[in-house]
Design an enzyme around this catalytic site. Sequence first.
Site, PDB file in Angstrom:
ATOM      1  N   CYS A  83       0.778  -1.234   0.000  1.00  0.00           N
ATOM      2  CA  CYS A  83       0.000   0.000   0.000  1.00  0.00           C
ATOM      3  C   CYS A  83       0.816   1.295   0.000  1.00  0.00           C
ATOM      4  CB  CYS A  83      -0.968   0.004   1.171  1.00  0.00           C
ATOM      5  SG  CYS A  83      -0.330  -0.720   2.674  1.00  0.00           S
ATOM      6  N   HIS A 146      -1.183   7.169   4.632  1.00  0.00           N
ATOM      7  CA  HIS A 146      -0.173   6.097   4.639  1.00  0.00           C
ATOM      8  C   HIS A 146       1.173   6.491   4.040  1.00  0.00           C
ATOM      9  CE1 HIS A 146      -0.009   1.471   5.122  1.00  0.00           C
ATOM     10  NE2 HIS A 146      -0.067   2.077   6.293  1.00  0.00           N
TER      11      HIS A 146
END
Length: 529
Positions: A83, A146
């Site tokens: 990710c 993130h």
Amino acid sequence: CPVIHIRAMSPLSLTFLSALICCSFTLQTSSVSSPNIIIMLMDDMGWGDLGVFGQPSKETPNLDAMAAQGMLFPNFYTANPLCSPSRAALLTGRLPVRNGFYTTNAHARNAYTPQEIVGGISKDEILLPQLLKTKGYVSKIVGKWHLGHRPQYLPLKNGFDEWFGAPNCHFGPYNDTITPNIPVYNNSEMLGRYYEEFKIDRVTGESNLTQMYLQEGLEFIRRQTEAQRPFFLYWAADATHAPVYASKHFLGKSQRGRYGDAVMELDYSVGQILSWLRTLGIENNTFVFFTSDNGAALISAPHEGGSNGPFLCGKETTFEGGMREPAIAWWPGHIKEGTVNFQLANVMDLFTTSLALAGISPPGDRAIDGLDLTPVLLSPPHTIHNRPIFYYRGNELMAVRLGQYKAHYWTWSNSWEEFKSGINFCPGQEVSGVTTHDQKEHTMQPVIFHLGRDPGEKFPISVLTKEYHDVLSRISPVVEQHKKNLVPGIPQLNMCDLAVMNWAPAGCEKLGKCLKGPKSQPWKCDWPH
């Protein structure tokens, strides 16, 4: 017009949102010089999760309709099978090995941004919203960031004007004397924490987060439309990342279990956003792209992981299942309806394509890996020939695709130690000599597949054939040129420290949610995958 408090609405009432809109909207979309841009990035959603790609339950009617009204990309890739690096690649237009979102602590290791990571997106990188701002765009991220959770790495420090979401995955709940729960931010201050103010029921899977993300996106679109400002919405919902969740209205509705419930709610949300664009009369001036950050996490399947269709393995691997993504482009009046385009493309192209749509040149002082797809999108059957796809795992070029052929220079699924402990990135899909549990080097004699006739990467082309040598003679110069020109960025994912976790994010004082962290004791992060 009255202010509409979308946050308070139920999922069903959103269907009737258009009835609440002022009839006196007289916006002239032609007065906006550049189109609005919406990028929808799902989390761990697989290529095979969409009905349009053959998912037999057919539980994605809105995404299937989006494809019917736009352009479907069966050959669309992410930049990394994990990710954080893939998100960094999207927003910089650069491979993770260039933008620093990788580790050198061990060879060919996947790395991301857990709470204990010291680093984040480099200050030397230029992100998409920073560039769009030069043309008057207002940018918002909704959902998962993130790219680092320390203050200097957060979205509003990197070009975004607004943010509603979290800096890390929704793991937890945690014991706050050892590990804090993840904060949820509104712009630059936290509103609360997952599992506390923002509930996720680990037993039932119930959470209203996707509805919150939907409402935040709709309200942002309304405000910018009313103000006649071009906008960039980065809608990064994460419900399909384990532990998967869905709101009460969707729980138990899917034939595919809880993961399917999450997919159904995300599909509904996509439908609501596209319908909202039509209600506001801006659909012809808004480019929308839907994709995922990496392949489905088969380690979490079948209950909390998706499907990668016919492709080998999944998340964490550089086999097709780890990096080939569902992808749909939608722009009524500009993209021809019902088009299936087999162009090789990747998530970094969204950076360059978005800039092209806004009339902005990409930075000229660095290598940009993304290509401008506007000719492909707007002038079919235009294609970009001989465009390679590079499959990286950490600091290593694992494979390259050119045309229908893919050459593996290294193979590795996961270590024997992980595999024997029950961690398997290729459950039920082991291919002898391909899904290896030792890192195997094939640089002198790559393992080559024809993905058209063998999408599952099960039957390597024999090195004794003319086909093999013809393919190798075409791919080898591409690899040599790429490596010759590659200047790796400074790795940002090498160091960890418990002291940098989300103990006391901005705004915690107002809420009485500040926690006391330990003293700083940094160490080199261990990346086993």
